[in-house]
Motif scaffolding. Structure first.
Motif, PDB file in Angstrom:
ATOM      1  N   PHE A   1       1.002  -1.327   0.548  1.00 40.66           N
ATOM      2  CA  PHE A   1       0.022  -0.083   0.142  1.00 40.66           C
ATOM      3  C   PHE A   1       0.881   1.562  -0.188  1.00 40.66           C
ATOM      4  O   PHE A   1       0.531   2.675  -1.139  1.00 40.66           O
ATOM      5  CB  PHE A   1      -0.964  -0.223   1.286  1.00 40.66           C
ATOM      6  CG  PHE A   1      -2.139   1.172   1.494  1.00 40.66           C
ATOM      7  CD1 PHE A   1      -3.073   1.271   1.216  1.00 40.66           C
ATOM      8  CD2 PHE A   1      -1.200   1.813   1.962  1.00 40.66           C
ATOM      9  CE1 PHE A   1      -4.201   2.631   0.785  1.00 40.66           C
ATOM     10  CE2 PHE A   1      -2.076   3.600   2.248  1.00 40.66           C
ATOM     11  CZ  PHE A   1      -3.528   3.169   1.732  1.00 40.66           C
ATOM     12  N   ALA A   2       1.573   0.941   0.801  1.00 43.84           N
ATOM     13  CA  ALA A   2       2.842   1.873   0.957  1.00 43.84           C
ATOM     14  C   ALA A   2       3.533   3.251   0.183  1.00 43.84           C
ATOM     15  O   ALA A   2       2.907   4.021  -0.961  1.00 43.84           O
ATOM     16  CB  ALA A   2       4.262   2.080   2.146  1.00 43.84           C
ATOM     17  N   LEU A   3       4.127   1.465  -1.115  1.00 37.77           N
ATOM     18  CA  LEU A   3       4.674   1.558  -2.332  1.00 37.77           C
ATOM     19  C   LEU A   3       3.911   2.466  -3.153  1.00 37.77           C
ATOM     20  O   LEU A   3       4.012   3.896  -4.303  1.00 37.77           O
ATOM     21  CB  LEU A   3       5.541   0.616  -2.477  1.00 37.77           C
ATOM     22  CG  LEU A   3       6.681  -0.410  -1.616  1.00 37.77           C
ATOM     23  CD1 LEU A   3       7.229  -1.146  -2.838  1.00 37.77           C
ATOM     24  CD2 LEU A   3       7.820   1.847  -2.004  1.00 37.77           C
TER      25      LEU A   3
ATOM     26  N   PRO B   1      -5.975   3.763  -8.925  1.00 38.86           N
ATOM     27  CA  PRO B   1      -6.431   3.895  -6.881  1.00 38.86           C
ATOM     28  C   PRO B   1      -7.139   2.684  -6.851  1.00 38.86           C
ATOM     29  O   PRO B   1      -7.489   2.886  -5.771  1.00 38.86           O
ATOM     30  CB  PRO B   1      -6.925   5.426  -7.365  1.00 38.86           C
ATOM     31  CG  PRO B   1      -6.241   5.886  -8.229  1.00 38.86           C
ATOM     32  CD  PRO B   1      -5.428   4.499  -9.972  1.00 38.86           C
ATOM     33  N   LEU B   2      -7.490   2.523  -7.667  1.00 38.01           N
ATOM     34  CA  LEU B   2      -8.249   1.126  -7.105  1.00 38.01           C
ATOM     35  C   LEU B   2      -7.746  -0.250  -6.875  1.00 38.01           C
ATOM     36  O   LEU B   2      -8.182  -0.321  -5.552  1.00 38.01           O
ATOM     37  CB  LEU B   2      -9.302   0.664  -8.254  1.00 38.01           C
ATOM     38  CG  LEU B   2      -9.968  -0.354  -8.574  1.00 38.01           C
ATOM     39  CD1 LEU B   2     -11.738  -0.744  -7.158  1.00 38.01           C
ATOM     40  CD2 LEU B   2     -11.225  -1.317  -9.177  1.00 38.01           C
ATOM     41  N   SER B   3      -6.430   0.064  -6.929  1.00 42.44           N
ATOM     42  CA  SER B   3      -5.412  -1.220  -6.495  1.00 42.44           C
ATOM     43  C   SER B   3      -4.950  -1.125  -5.337  1.00 42.44           C
ATOM     44  O   SER B   3      -4.976  -1.563  -4.182  1.00 42.44           O
ATOM     45  CB  SER B   3      -4.112  -1.320  -7.228  1.00 42.44           C
ATOM     46  OG  SER B   3      -4.762  -1.571  -7.804  1.00 42.44           O
ATOM     47  N   LEU B   4      -5.150   0.560  -4.514  1.00 38.57           N
ATOM     48  CA  LEU B   4      -5.014   0.982  -3.279  1.00 38.57           C
ATOM     49  C   LEU B   4      -6.618   0.777  -2.590  1.00 38.57           C
ATOM     50  O   LEU B   4      -5.690   0.091  -1.723  1.00 38.57           O
ATOM     51  CB  LEU B   4      -4.362   2.234  -3.441  1.00 38.57           C
ATOM     52  CG  LEU B   4      -3.236   3.458  -3.894  1.00 38.57           C
ATOM     53  CD1 LEU B   4      -3.637   4.318  -4.328  1.00 38.57           C
ATOM     54  CD2 LEU B   4      -2.655   2.798  -2.831  1.00 38.57           C
ATOM     55  N   VAL B   5      -7.280   0.705  -2.736  1.00 43.32           N
ATOM     56  CA  VAL B   5      -8.228   0.879  -2.609  1.00 43.32           C
ATOM     57  C   VAL B   5      -8.703  -1.119  -1.962  1.00 43.32           C
ATOM     58  O   VAL B   5      -8.922  -1.585  -0.855  1.00 43.32           O
ATOM     59  CB  VAL B   5      -9.530   0.516  -3.209  1.00 43.32           C
ATOM     60  CG1 VAL B   5     -11.339   0.612  -1.926  1.00 43.32           C
ATOM     61  CG2 VAL B   5     -10.121   2.814  -3.011  1.00 43.32           C
ATOM     62  N   LEU B   6      -8.129  -1.815  -2.813  1.00 43.22           N
ATOM     63  CA  LEU B   6      -8.827  -2.857  -3.127  1.00 43.22           C
ATOM     64  C   LEU B   6      -7.712  -3.540  -1.855  1.00 43.22           C
ATOM     65  O   LEU B   6      -8.189  -4.455  -1.139  1.00 43.22           O
ATOM     66  CB  LEU B   6      -8.795  -3.816  -3.999  1.00 43.22           C
ATOM     67  CG  LEU B   6      -9.062  -3.704  -5.150  1.00 43.22           C
ATOM     68  CD1 LEU B   6      -9.074  -4.509  -6.154  1.00 43.22           C
ATOM     69  CD2 LEU B   6     -10.671  -3.315  -4.387  1.00 43.22           C
ATOM     70  N   ILE B   7      -6.047  -2.928  -1.848  1.00 43.05           N
ATOM     71  CA  ILE B   7      -5.187  -3.326  -0.910  1.00 43.05           C
ATOM     72  C   ILE B   7      -6.120  -3.063   0.774  1.00 43.05           C
ATOM     73  O   ILE B   7      -5.508  -3.986   1.802  1.00 43.05           O
ATOM     74  CB  ILE B   7      -4.269  -2.794  -0.578  1.00 43.05           C
ATOM     75  CG1 ILE B   7      -3.113  -3.223  -2.182  1.00 43.05           C
ATOM     76  CG2 ILE B   7      -3.067  -3.262  -0.084  1.00 43.05           C
ATOM     77  CD1 ILE B   7      -1.813  -2.250  -3.052  1.00 43.05           C
TER      78      ILE B   7
END
Length: 214
Positions: free
Chosen positions: A19-21, A99-105
């Motif tokens: 998430f941080a990366l 950005p969707l990948s961030l939410v999924l993480i």
């Protein structure tokens, strides 16, 4: 059970790192770096080659002058060529997928926490597969961005002529490297959760606890 706990902690840390990366990658402006070696600017005061770098949201020339990229969701594409419309579609896809990948993480991390507390093999298997699919989604977003960047440069060369871009050197910057690292960390977290599910399953079998401890 010590091994199981270590696996769960490693998976949680991997998800946090992912998430941080990815958050740093999405927010930064060094996805695509362009440098122009202009012989007409080789005198005093022009020692540095012309350059620009861009991210998902804006493009920067020099050190401080940054302008937003064209919003692909509000762009009027009726009068644009097919190739430009295709570029806008790719840019739109990137701005949705990453950005969707961030939410999924974040959702996956919560699922992993719940499955760890519940000591549930099915939940751990689900969360592991979830992270693997999330890593695949992040990889898809990166791949689309790479395709978008190459096609954008090709379109620029077509419009201005190949000779005008001969001195241009392009590369992908540290922002894209962070995204690759996020993809790897997320995939690794998914794999670790699958191993943890296997270890938990063995521990729940009669006589299986000793095999997990050792």
């Amino acid at each position: 059970m010590a091994r199981l706990g270590a696996l769960l902690v490693a998976a949680a840390l991997g998800a946090l790192l992912s998430f941080a990366l990815l958050a740093a990658a999405v927010a930064s402006d060094y996805w695509y770096v362009l440098e122009v070696a202009d012989g007409n600017h080789s005198g005093p005061g022009h020692a540095e080659p012309l350059s620009s770098h861009s991210g998902l949201w804006r493009i920067c020339e020099g050190q401080n002058s940054c302008i937003p990229l064209i919003d692909p969701f509000t762009s009027e594409s009726l009068d644009m060529s097919t190739s430009v419309q295709h570029l806008i579609s790719l840019h739109r896809a990137v701005m949705v997928v990453l950005p969707l990948s961030l939410v999924l993480i974040v959702c996956g991390w919560v699922c992993g926490l719940l499955s760890s507390l519940a000591q549930s093999v099915p939940l751990l298997l689900f969360t592991g597969c979830y992270f693997l699919l999330g890593g695949a989604l992040t990889l898809a977003g990166i791949s689309v961005y790479i395709s978008y960047s190459h096609l954008a440069f090709a379109e620029t060369a077509r419009q201005y002529g190949a000779q005008q871009v001969q001195a241009v050197r392009i590369s992908f910057g540290w922002s894209s490297a962070l995204a690759w690292g996020s993809c790897a960390a997320e995939t690794l977290s998914g794999a670790i959760l699958l191993v943890a599910a296997r270890a938990l399953s063995l521990s729940q079998r009669p006589g299986g606890l000793h095999s997990v401890v050792v």
